[in-house]
Design an enzyme around this catalytic site. Structure first.
Site, PDB file in Angstrom:
ATOM      1  N   GLY A   8      11.912  27.948  14.605  1.00 50.67           N
ATOM      2  CA  GLY A   8      11.587  29.343  14.823  1.00 50.67           C
ATOM      3  C   GLY A   8      12.304  30.246  13.842  1.00 50.67           C
ATOM      4  N   THR A  10      14.636  32.461  14.410  1.00 52.53           N
ATOM      5  CA  THR A  10      16.056  32.645  14.692  1.00 52.53           C
ATOM      6  C   THR A  10      16.758  31.334  15.003  1.00 52.53           C
ATOM      7  OG1 THR A  10      15.592  34.854  15.590  1.00 52.53           O
ATOM      8  CG2 THR A  10      17.718  33.884  16.141  1.00 52.53           C
ATOM      9  N   GLY A 108       0.256  30.719  14.977  1.00 55.57           N
ATOM     10  CA  GLY A 108       1.471  29.996  14.645  1.00 55.57           C
ATOM     11  C   GLY A 108       1.574  28.660  15.360  1.00 55.57           C
ATOM     12  N   ALA A 109       2.315  27.749  14.729  1.00 49.83           N
ATOM     13  CA  ALA A 109       2.464  26.399  15.281  1.00 49.83           C
ATOM     14  C   ALA A 109       3.146  26.409  16.637  1.00 49.83           C
ATOM     15  CB  ALA A 109       3.247  25.525  14.308  1.00 49.83           C
ATOM     16  N   ASP A 110       4.107  27.316  16.841  1.00 50.31           N
ATOM     17  CA  ASP A 110       4.801  27.377  18.130  1.00 50.31           C
ATOM     18  C   ASP A 110       3.860  27.795  19.243  1.00 50.31           C
ATOM     19  OD1 ASP A 110       4.558  29.908  16.958  1.00 50.31           O
ATOM     20  OD2 ASP A 110       6.438  30.655  17.792  1.00 50.31           O
ATOM     21  N   ARG A 111       2.963  28.725  18.943  1.00 49.42           N
ATOM     22  CA  ARG A 111       1.998  29.180  19.947  1.00 49.42           C
ATOM     23  C   ARG A 111       0.981  28.078  20.269  1.00 49.42           C
ATOM     24  NH1 ARG A 111      -0.462  34.786  18.227  1.00 49.42           N
ATOM     25  NH2 ARG A 111      -0.913  34.900  20.473  1.00 49.42           N
ATOM     26  N   ASP A 130       6.602  33.535  25.933  1.00 51.50           N
ATOM     27  CA  ASP A 130       7.679  32.875  25.181  1.00 51.50           C
ATOM     28  C   ASP A 130       8.645  33.941  24.668  1.00 51.50           C
ATOM     29  OD1 ASP A 130       9.331  31.407  23.553  1.00 51.50           O
ATOM     30  OD2 ASP A 130       7.725  30.406  22.450  1.00 51.50           O
ATOM     31  N   THR A 133      12.274  35.226  19.071  1.00 49.15           N
ATOM     32  CA  THR A 133      12.507  36.352  18.168  1.00 49.15           C
ATOM     33  C   THR A 133      11.496  37.447  18.456  1.00 49.15           C
ATOM     34  OG1 THR A 133      13.316  34.826  16.486  1.00 49.15           O
ATOM     35  CG2 THR A 133      12.723  37.035  15.763  1.00 49.15           C
TER      36      THR A 133
END
Length: 263
Positions: A8, A10, A108-111, A130, A133
Protein backbone atom coordinates in the site's frame (compact mmCIF):
# COMPACT_ATOMS: atom_id res chain seq x y z
CA UNK A 1 3.90 -21.99 0.74
CA UNK A 2 2.62 -18.76 -0.75
CA UNK A 3 4.23 -15.38 -0.06
CA UNK A 4 1.51 -12.73 -0.41
CA UNK A 5 2.49 -9.06 -0.57
CA UNK A 6 -0.02 -6.23 -0.13
CA UNK A 7 1.96 -3.10 -0.99
CA UNK A 8 0.00 0.00 0.00
CA UNK A 9 0.94 3.66 -0.10
CA UNK A 10 1.79 3.82 3.61
CA UNK A 11 2.27 0.26 4.80
CA UNK A 12 3.13 -3.07 3.20
CA UNK A 13 1.74 -6.30 4.62
CA UNK A 14 3.61 -9.53 3.93
CA UNK A 15 1.96 -12.86 4.68
CA UNK A 16 3.01 -16.50 4.49
CA UNK A 17 0.05 -18.75 3.73
CA UNK A 18 -0.27 -22.51 3.76
CA UNK A 19 -2.94 -24.87 2.51
CA UNK A 20 -6.51 -23.54 2.37
CA UNK A 21 -5.25 -19.99 2.81
CA UNK A 22 -4.29 -20.32 6.47
CA UNK A 23 -1.97 -17.46 7.47
CA UNK A 24 1.16 -18.89 9.08
CA UNK A 25 2.91 -15.58 9.73
CA UNK A 26 2.20 -11.99 8.82
CA UNK A 27 4.35 -8.86 9.03
CA UNK A 28 3.82 -5.15 8.46
CA UNK A 29 6.45 -2.66 7.38
CA UNK A 30 6.51 0.95 6.22
CA UNK A 31 6.22 1.41 2.47
CA UNK A 32 9.23 3.25 1.11
CA UNK A 33 9.08 3.93 -2.61
CA UNK A 34 12.89 4.16 -2.76
CA UNK A 35 13.45 0.62 -1.47
CA UNK A 36 15.52 -1.60 -3.76
CA UNK A 37 15.31 -5.33 -4.34
CA UNK A 38 18.24 -5.81 -1.97
CA UNK A 39 16.65 -3.77 0.82
CA UNK A 40 13.40 -5.72 0.51
CA UNK A 41 15.42 -8.94 0.58
CA UNK A 42 17.13 -7.85 3.80
CA UNK A 43 13.82 -7.08 5.50
CA UNK A 44 12.21 -10.31 4.37
CA UNK A 45 15.21 -12.34 5.49
CA UNK A 46 15.05 -10.69 8.93
CA UNK A 47 11.35 -11.51 9.35
CA UNK A 48 11.89 -15.14 8.42
CA UNK A 49 14.93 -15.49 10.67
CA UNK A 50 12.94 -14.04 13.56
CA UNK A 51 10.59 -17.04 13.42
CA UNK A 52 13.19 -19.69 12.55
CA UNK A 53 12.01 -19.90 8.95
CA UNK A 54 13.92 -20.06 5.68
CA UNK A 55 13.19 -18.21 2.46
CA UNK A 56 13.50 -21.53 0.63
CA UNK A 57 10.11 -22.46 2.10
CA UNK A 58 8.49 -20.02 -0.35
CA UNK A 59 7.26 -21.91 -3.40
CA UNK A 60 4.87 -19.33 -4.87
CA UNK A 61 4.34 -15.58 -4.64
CA UNK A 62 1.64 -13.03 -5.45
CA UNK A 63 1.65 -9.24 -5.26
CA UNK A 64 -1.13 -6.67 -4.92
CA UNK A 65 0.55 -3.27 -5.19
CA UNK A 66 -0.57 0.32 -5.68
CA UNK A 67 3.05 1.54 -5.86
CA UNK A 68 4.31 0.67 -9.38
CA UNK A 69 8.02 1.25 -8.70
CA UNK A 70 7.89 -1.17 -5.75
CA UNK A 71 5.97 -3.72 -7.81
CA UNK A 72 9.04 -3.94 -10.02
CA UNK A 73 11.41 -4.35 -7.07
CA UNK A 74 9.26 -7.06 -5.42
CA UNK A 75 9.05 -8.93 -8.72
CA UNK A 76 12.82 -8.70 -9.18
CA UNK A 77 13.37 -10.02 -5.65
CA UNK A 78 11.07 -12.98 -6.17
CA UNK A 79 12.62 -13.90 -9.50
CA UNK A 80 16.28 -13.58 -8.59
CA UNK A 81 16.34 -14.51 -4.90
CA UNK A 82 13.30 -16.70 -4.38
CA UNK A 83 13.45 -18.29 -7.86
CA UNK A 84 9.73 -17.99 -8.43
CA UNK A 85 7.64 -16.03 -10.92
CA UNK A 86 5.14 -13.94 -8.93
CA UNK A 87 1.53 -13.35 -9.88
CA UNK A 88 0.91 -9.60 -10.18
CA UNK A 89 -2.73 -8.90 -9.40
CA UNK A 90 -4.52 -6.53 -11.77
CA UNK A 91 -7.69 -6.46 -13.84
CA UNK A 92 -6.34 -9.32 -15.98
CA UNK A 93 -5.45 -11.47 -12.95
CA UNK A 94 -8.48 -10.77 -10.80
CA UNK A 95 -9.82 -14.14 -9.76
CA UNK A 96 -12.62 -14.07 -12.30
CA UNK A 97 -14.17 -10.94 -10.78
CA UNK A 98 -16.52 -9.18 -13.20
CA UNK A 99 -15.73 -5.46 -13.11
CA UNK A 100 -18.47 -3.10 -14.32
CA UNK A 101 -16.62 0.23 -14.31
CA UNK A 102 -16.23 2.91 -16.99
CA UNK A 103 -12.51 2.10 -17.10
CA UNK A 104 -11.76 -1.21 -15.36
CA UNK A 105 -7.99 -0.67 -15.65
CA UNK A 106 -8.25 2.11 -13.07
CA UNK A 107 -9.19 -0.35 -10.34
CA UNK A 108 -6.38 -0.86 -7.84
CA UNK A 109 -5.04 -4.28 -6.96
CA UNK A 110 -5.93 -3.87 -3.27
CA UNK A 111 -9.56 -3.14 -4.13
CA UNK A 112 -9.67 -6.18 -6.42
CA UNK A 113 -8.28 -8.40 -3.67
CA UNK A 114 -10.75 -7.01 -1.11
CA UNK A 115 -13.71 -7.58 -3.41
CA UNK A 116 -12.69 -11.16 -4.22
CA UNK A 117 -12.07 -12.00 -0.55
CA UNK A 118 -15.32 -10.43 0.64
CA UNK A 119 -17.35 -12.18 -2.04
CA UNK A 120 -15.70 -15.51 -1.17
CA UNK A 121 -16.00 -15.20 2.61
CA UNK A 122 -19.31 -13.37 3.00
CA UNK A 123 -21.19 -13.77 -0.26
CA UNK A 124 -22.84 -11.11 -2.40
CA UNK A 125 -24.00 -8.41 -2.22
CA UNK A 126 -21.20 -7.10 -0.04
CA UNK A 127 -19.68 -3.72 0.77
CA UNK A 128 -16.04 -3.45 1.90
CA UNK A 129 -14.77 -0.42 3.81
CA UNK A 130 -10.96 -0.38 3.86
CA UNK A 131 -9.39 2.11 6.27
CA UNK A 132 -5.96 2.69 4.73
CA UNK A 133 -4.10 5.73 3.39
CA UNK A 134 -7.38 6.40 1.64
CA UNK A 135 -10.67 5.07 2.95
CA UNK A 136 -12.03 2.93 0.11
CA UNK A 137 -15.60 1.69 -0.13
CA UNK A 138 -15.92 -1.15 -2.63
CA UNK A 139 -19.19 -2.70 -3.72
CA UNK A 140 -20.05 -6.12 -5.14
CA UNK A 141 -23.72 -6.40 -6.08
CA UNK A 142 -26.09 -9.35 -5.78
CA UNK A 143 -24.89 -10.77 -9.12
CA UNK A 144 -21.30 -10.87 -7.86
CA UNK A 145 -20.21 -7.94 -10.04
CA UNK A 146 -17.89 -5.18 -8.83
CA UNK A 147 -20.01 -2.10 -9.53
CA UNK A 148 -17.99 0.75 -8.01
CA UNK A 149 -17.58 2.51 -4.72
CA UNK A 150 -16.20 5.63 -3.10
CA UNK A 151 -12.75 6.94 -2.16
CA UNK A 152 -12.08 9.55 0.50
CA UNK A 153 -9.01 10.75 2.43
CA UNK A 154 -7.98 8.25 5.06
CA UNK A 155 -8.15 8.98 8.76
CA UNK A 156 -4.37 9.41 9.13
CA UNK A 157 -4.23 11.74 6.12
CA UNK A 158 -7.03 13.87 7.58
CA UNK A 159 -5.26 14.01 10.94
CA UNK A 160 -1.93 14.97 9.39
CA UNK A 161 -3.55 17.71 7.32
CA UNK A 162 -5.32 19.11 10.37
CA UNK A 163 -2.24 19.15 12.60
CA UNK A 164 0.02 20.62 9.90
CA UNK A 165 -2.33 23.47 9.00
CA UNK A 166 -3.88 24.39 12.37
CA UNK A 167 -1.24 26.18 14.46
CA UNK A 168 -2.95 25.71 17.82
CA UNK A 169 -3.76 22.02 17.39
CA UNK A 170 -1.23 19.34 18.25
CA UNK A 171 -1.26 15.64 17.48
CA UNK A 172 -3.57 13.54 19.67
CA UNK A 173 -3.97 9.75 20.02
CA UNK A 174 -6.39 8.37 17.45
CA UNK A 175 -8.65 6.55 19.90
CA UNK A 176 -12.44 6.39 19.88
CA UNK A 177 -13.98 9.07 22.15
CA UNK A 178 -16.78 8.20 24.55
CA UNK A 179 -19.06 10.90 23.17
CA UNK A 180 -19.32 13.36 20.30
CA UNK A 181 -19.36 16.42 22.57
CA UNK A 182 -15.70 17.06 23.41
CA UNK A 183 -15.15 18.95 26.67
CA UNK A 184 -11.51 19.79 25.86
CA UNK A 185 -9.39 20.27 22.74
CA UNK A 186 -8.04 16.72 22.64
CA UNK A 187 -11.50 15.19 23.01
CA UNK A 188 -12.93 17.60 20.43
CA UNK A 189 -10.23 16.65 17.89
CA UNK A 190 -10.80 12.93 18.54
CA UNK A 191 -14.52 13.43 18.09
CA UNK A 192 -14.05 15.30 14.83
CA UNK A 193 -11.56 12.85 13.39
CA UNK A 194 -12.87 9.49 14.60
CA UNK A 195 -16.59 10.14 14.79
CA UNK A 196 -16.41 12.38 11.73
CA UNK A 197 -14.91 9.48 9.78
CA UNK A 198 -17.58 7.17 11.17
CA UNK A 199 -20.36 9.54 10.15
CA UNK A 200 -19.01 9.87 6.62
CA UNK A 201 -18.76 6.11 6.20
CA UNK A 202 -22.22 5.53 7.68
CA UNK A 203 -23.69 8.13 5.34
CA UNK A 204 -22.01 6.80 2.21
CA UNK A 205 -22.76 3.15 2.99
CA UNK A 206 -26.40 4.09 3.68
CA UNK A 207 -26.68 5.79 0.29
CA UNK A 208 -25.00 2.85 -1.43
CA UNK A 209 -27.38 0.37 0.24
CA UNK A 210 -30.30 2.43 -1.09
CA UNK A 211 -28.86 2.56 -4.60
CA UNK A 212 -28.24 -1.19 -4.60
CA UNK A 213 -31.83 -1.88 -3.56
CA UNK A 214 -33.07 0.42 -6.34
CA UNK A 215 -30.91 -1.38 -8.91
CA UNK A 216 -31.88 -4.86 -7.74
CA UNK A 217 -35.32 -4.79 -6.09
CA UNK A 218 -35.77 -7.77 -3.83
CA UNK A 219 -32.04 -8.41 -3.41
CA UNK A 220 -30.89 -8.90 0.18
CA UNK A 221 -29.22 -6.11 2.10
CA UNK A 222 -25.50 -6.01 1.41
CA UNK A 223 -23.20 -7.35 4.12
CA UNK A 224 -20.78 -4.65 5.32
CA UNK A 225 -17.17 -5.62 6.08
CA UNK A 226 -14.47 -3.40 7.58
CA UNK A 227 -10.75 -3.93 7.05
CA UNK A 228 -7.53 -1.93 7.21
CA UNK A 229 -5.33 -0.64 9.99
CA UNK A 230 -7.91 1.55 11.75
CA UNK A 231 -10.95 -0.67 11.18
CA UNK A 232 -11.10 -1.83 14.81
CA UNK A 233 -10.98 1.76 16.08
CA UNK A 234 -13.86 2.87 13.87
CA UNK A 235 -15.82 -0.30 14.61
CA UNK A 236 -15.93 0.74 18.30
CA UNK A 237 -18.05 3.74 17.34
CA UNK A 238 -20.73 2.19 15.12
CA UNK A 239 -22.97 -0.81 14.53
CA UNK A 240 -22.55 -0.44 10.77
CA UNK A 241 -20.22 -3.38 10.23
CA UNK A 242 -21.34 -6.98 10.13
CA UNK A 243 -17.72 -8.16 10.20
CA UNK A 244 -14.28 -6.71 10.92
CA UNK A 245 -11.71 -8.71 8.95
CA UNK A 246 -8.10 -7.55 9.32
CA UNK A 247 -6.80 -10.22 6.92
CA UNK A 248 -9.20 -9.54 4.06
CA UNK A 249 -6.68 -8.25 1.50
CA UNK A 250 -4.11 -10.99 2.12
CA UNK A 251 -6.84 -13.62 1.87
CA UNK A 252 -8.02 -12.05 -1.40
CA UNK A 253 -4.49 -12.29 -2.81
CA UNK A 254 -4.50 -15.97 -1.90
CA UNK A 255 -7.89 -16.56 -3.53
CA UNK A 256 -6.82 -14.90 -6.78
CA UNK A 257 -3.54 -16.85 -6.82
CA UNK A 258 -5.43 -20.10 -6.14
CA UNK A 259 -7.82 -19.54 -9.04
CA UNK A 260 -4.94 -18.58 -11.31
CA UNK A 261 -3.20 -21.87 -10.46
CA UNK A 262 -6.29 -23.81 -11.49
CA UNK A 263 -6.29 -22.37 -15.01
Amino acid sequence: MLLAVDCGNTQTTVGMLGDQGAIIHQWRMATNATDTKDQLHSRLYSYFTMFGMNLSEITHAAIASVVPVLSQEWQALMRSVLDTEPLLIDTQACGGLTIALDNPRELGADRIANAVAAKTRYGAPVIVVDFGTATNIDVVDATGTFVGGAIMPGLMLSAQALFSRAAKLSSVPLIAPRQALGSNTEAAVQSGLILGCTAMVEGLVGRIQTELSERNPGAPRATVVATGGLAKTIAQTTTLFDFVDADLTIYGIYQIWKQHQQH
